[in-house]
Design an enzyme around this catalytic site. Structure first.
Site, PDB file in Angstrom:
ATOM      1  N   HIS A 236      57.660  16.162  25.364  1.00 31.26           N
ATOM      2  CA  HIS A 236      56.594  15.880  26.224  1.00 31.26           C
ATOM      3  C   HIS A 236      56.709  14.053  26.368  1.00 31.26           C
ATOM      4  O   HIS A 236      56.642  13.339  25.596  1.00 31.26           O
ATOM      5  CB  HIS A 236      55.407  15.741  25.337  1.00 31.26           C
ATOM      6  CG  HIS A 236      53.968  15.884  26.570  1.00 31.26           C
ATOM      7  ND1 HIS A 236      53.589  16.846  27.153  1.00 31.26           N
ATOM      8  CD2 HIS A 236      53.236  14.747  26.630  1.00 31.26           C
ATOM      9  CE1 HIS A 236      52.515  16.183  27.696  1.00 31.26           C
ATOM     10  NE2 HIS A 236      52.390  14.932  27.561  1.00 31.26           N
TER      11      HIS A 236
ATOM     12  N   ASP B 190      55.611  11.147  29.561  1.00 32.27           N
ATOM     13  CA  ASP B 190      54.441  10.721  30.481  1.00 32.27           C
ATOM     14  C   ASP B 190      54.826   9.723  31.277  1.00 32.27           C
ATOM     15  O   ASP B 190      54.185   9.267  32.127  1.00 32.27           O
ATOM     16  CB  ASP B 190      52.983  10.432  29.974  1.00 32.27           C
ATOM     17  CG  ASP B 190      52.183  11.759  29.656  1.00 32.27           C
ATOM     18  OD1 ASP B 190      51.989  12.459  30.538  1.00 32.27           O
ATOM     19  OD2 ASP B 190      51.947  11.897  28.359  1.00 32.27           O
TER      20      ASP B 190
ATOM     21  N   GLU C 255      50.561  19.616  32.230  1.00 28.52           N
ATOM     22  CA  GLU C 255      49.613  19.241  31.060  1.00 28.52           C
ATOM     23  C   GLU C 255      48.073  19.320  31.443  1.00 28.52           C
ATOM     24  O   GLU C 255      47.450  18.443  32.005  1.00 28.52           O
ATOM     25  CB  GLU C 255      49.996  17.936  30.564  1.00 28.52           C
ATOM     26  CG  GLU C 255      49.062  17.528  29.210  1.00 28.52           C
ATOM     27  CD  GLU C 255      49.334  16.094  28.800  1.00 28.52           C
ATOM     28  OE1 GLU C 255      49.044  15.968  27.385  1.00 28.52           O
ATOM     29  OE2 GLU C 255      50.041  15.229  29.588  1.00 28.52           O
TER      30      GLU C 255
ATOM     31  N   HIS D 197      43.367  20.011  28.388  1.00 30.06           N
ATOM     32  CA  HIS D 197      43.754  18.696  28.007  1.00 30.06           C
ATOM     33  C   HIS D 197      42.647  18.403  27.169  1.00 30.06           C
ATOM     34  O   HIS D 197      42.560  18.745  26.188  1.00 30.06           O
ATOM     35  CB  HIS D 197      44.256  17.575  29.378  1.00 30.06           C
ATOM     36  CG  HIS D 197      44.512  16.517  28.966  1.00 30.06           C
ATOM     37  ND1 HIS D 197      43.727  15.340  28.755  1.00 30.06           N
ATOM     38  CD2 HIS D 197      45.711  16.087  28.309  1.00 30.06           C
ATOM     39  CE1 HIS D 197      44.298  14.209  28.248  1.00 30.06           C
ATOM     40  NE2 HIS D 197      45.795  14.857  28.101  1.00 30.06           N
TER      41      HIS D 197
ATOM     42  N   HIS E  49      46.384  20.369  22.645  1.00 26.08           N
ATOM     43  CA  HIS E  49      45.229  20.065  23.002  1.00 26.08           C
ATOM     44  C   HIS E  49      44.096  21.148  23.021  1.00 26.08           C
ATOM     45  O   HIS E  49      42.943  21.101  23.648  1.00 26.08           O
ATOM     46  CB  HIS E  49      45.159  19.698  24.730  1.00 26.08           C
ATOM     47  CG  HIS E  49      45.815  18.223  24.571  1.00 26.08           C
ATOM     48  ND1 HIS E  49      45.085  17.201  24.545  1.00 26.08           N
ATOM     49  CD2 HIS E  49      47.304  17.724  24.742  1.00 26.08           C
ATOM     50  CE1 HIS E  49      45.644  16.235  24.894  1.00 26.08           C
ATOM     51  NE2 HIS E  49      47.023  16.440  24.993  1.00 26.08           N
TER      52      HIS E  49
ATOM     53  N   HIS F  69      53.532  18.613  21.937  1.00 24.44           N
ATOM     54  CA  HIS F  69      53.172  16.979  21.209  1.00 24.44           C
ATOM     55  C   HIS F  69      51.890  17.204  20.246  1.00 24.44           C
ATOM     56  O   HIS F  69      50.942  16.473  20.497  1.00 24.44           O
ATOM     57  CB  HIS F  69      53.343  16.131  22.255  1.00 24.44           C
ATOM     58  CG  HIS F  69      52.190  16.331  23.249  1.00 24.44           C
ATOM     59  ND1 HIS F  69      51.902  17.415  24.036  1.00 24.44           N
ATOM     60  CD2 HIS F  69      51.033  15.415  23.785  1.00 24.44           C
ATOM     61  CE1 HIS F  69      51.030  17.305  24.782  1.00 24.44           C
ATOM     62  NE2 HIS F  69      50.518  16.179  24.622  1.00 24.44           N
TER      63      HIS F  69
ATOM     64  N   ASP G 243      55.703  11.793  23.075  1.00 25.23           N
ATOM     65  CA  ASP G 243      54.448  11.578  23.774  1.00 25.23           C
ATOM     66  C   ASP G 243      54.519  10.157  24.320  1.00 25.23           C
ATOM     67  O   ASP G 243      53.794   9.421  24.415  1.00 25.23           O
ATOM     68  CB  ASP G 243      53.125  11.664  22.991  1.00 25.23           C
ATOM     69  CG  ASP G 243      51.888  11.972  23.874  1.00 25.23           C
ATOM     70  OD1 ASP G 243      52.203  12.042  25.074  1.00 25.23           O
ATOM     71  OD2 ASP G 243      50.890  12.136  23.385  1.00 25.23           O
TER      72      ASP G 243
END
Length: 419
Positions: free
Chosen positions: A44, A46, A147, A174, A220, A241, A310
């Protein structure tokens, strides 16, 4: 102290320091060599969201070689020896019921364009075989992870289209409930449960992800959803993650009983580096992260561990893991703690490759199964921004036609009897 004795003491101290340095260097060299042989697959990152935030996805206005405000750029990736990366196609929860699908498609688009504009570094990938081929070419296999289930707007058709565009995992939620799954904040009491974990439509979605060959990501989600999915999924799951709850009791982390189930079902937990999930505080260091690796190995075995940093999705990262260039230092720390070469290679990428192959195998066994085209019940998604096309045709209009026919037939019967 005599000059001779002082010189002797200084020399002994110097030799001791050199020995420690050489030992540490040997662990780092060993780590780097292992990473040359086995791809580090991170679950993961971003960076695509940072590209939206800072450049509105206008790659023409930036250079991924020279980004200075992010955890991730091409030189850092190379120094960190990343072999494969799941790039997150993430859009915030406040897009739900609005433009989440459009914005997610734009994030998928920017990941594709990253690969097209930097072909010497990135190679788009959708399978375990693709990862291995990219690694042989010294390129970063670039995969897509969606995600947040709000991105598909409760549509199995949209899920399929994102799969066809290259998305290979979806995080079920999420930090908001969807109309078919509760999110992790339910376990904190900050959000009320709305679906008793996973709704009937959510169960259909799990089956469709199995059929497609799409990794199910349980980062999540609340513990109840973790267990529900582990009960029904035909394929292993991932936590792209998340870290160990026993080390840091944060509700985003994975409890030991679930780690045990992940082991028994062949899945993987990819350790998150966010300080708040590592130490449950604002500060952390590389050793604290290694503690999570040690604990997960102790509970579930070395076969369920991976890396899920992450980076660029969090505001605080541990000392010693300031950006993606630092991965070899963490691998060296695992070796220093007594991890074998085989255990390290498993965590680097072999575990994730095994999971992907099994997910692909399950999909192959379901190839004769038709796509599920059942819509979610309209009452579950009814809102001012959603139309009811399709539902009206199959429901209200048909019922009205039947009622009209019944009235006409009754009227004719009455008129006949009157005559």
């Amino acid at each position: 102290m005599s000059p001779t004795l002082m010189l002797s003491s200084c020399l002994a101290l110097w030799i001791s320091c050199c020995a420690v340095t050489l030992a540490e260097d040997s662990f780092l060299t060993r780590a780097q060599n292992l990473m040359k042989a086995t791809p580090l697959i991170d679950g993961h990152n971003d960076l695509p969201w940072q590209l939206r935030k800072h450049f509105n996805n206008q790659l023409n206005n930036t250079d991924l070689n020279n980004l200075t405000t992010t955890h991730t750029n091409i030189p850092k990736i190379r120094k960190g020896q990343i072999g494969a990366q799941f790039w997150a196609a993430y859009v915030p929860c406040d897009t739900q019921y609005k433009d989440a699908v459009r914005q997610t498609l734009e994030q998928i688009d920017v990941i594709h364009r990253m690969c097209s504009e930097y072909p010497e570094t990135f190679q788009f990938a959708t399978s375990s075989k693709d990862i291995e081929e990219a690694f042989k070419l010294n390129k970063v296999a670039s995969l897509i992870g969606v995600e947040g289930g709000h991105s598909i707007d409760s549509s199995l058709g949209t899920l399929r289209m994102m799969y066809y565009l290259g998305a290979r995992y979806m995080t079920l939620t999420h930090s908001c409930n969807t109309p078919w799954a509760d999110n992790w904040l339910v376990d904190t009491g900050e959000d009320p449960p709305e679906n008793n974990g996973l709704s009937a439509f959510g169960e259909k979605l799990i089956a469709e992800m199995n059929r497609l060959g799409m990794l199910i990501d349980l980062a999540h989600v609340p513990v109840k959803v973790m267990n529900q999915v582990l009960d029904i999924s035909k394929a292993p799951v991932i936590f792209s993650h998340s870290s160990a709850y026993s080390i840091c009791p944060h509700k985003r982390n994975v409890p030991d009983d679930v780690l045990d189930r992940v082991n028994k079902t062949g899945g993987i937990v990819m350790v998150n580096f966010y300080n708040d999930y590592v130490t449950c505080s604002k500060t952390a260091n590389l050793s604290d992260v290694a503690d999570h690796f040690d604990h997960i190995k102790k509970v579930g075995g070395a076969g369920i561990i991976g890396f899920g940093g992450d980076y660029d999705g969090v505001t605080r990262v541990p000392e010693g893991l300031e950006d993606v260039s630092k991965y070899p230092n963490l691998v060296a720390e695992l070796l220093r703690r007594g991890w074998t070469d085989e255990e390290v290679k498993a965590a680097l990428g072999n575990n994730l490759l095994r999971v992907m192959r099994e997910v692909e195998k399950v999909s192959d066994t379901m190839s004769a199964t038709s796509p599920d085209d059942s819509p979610i019940p309209y009452d579950d998604v009814k809102n001012p921004c959603r139309t009811s096309y399709g539902y009206t045709v199959s429901g209200a209009v048909r019922s009205l036609s039947t009622l009209t026919l019944l009235l006409v037939t009754t009227f004719q019967a009455v008129m006949t009897s009157t005559d």
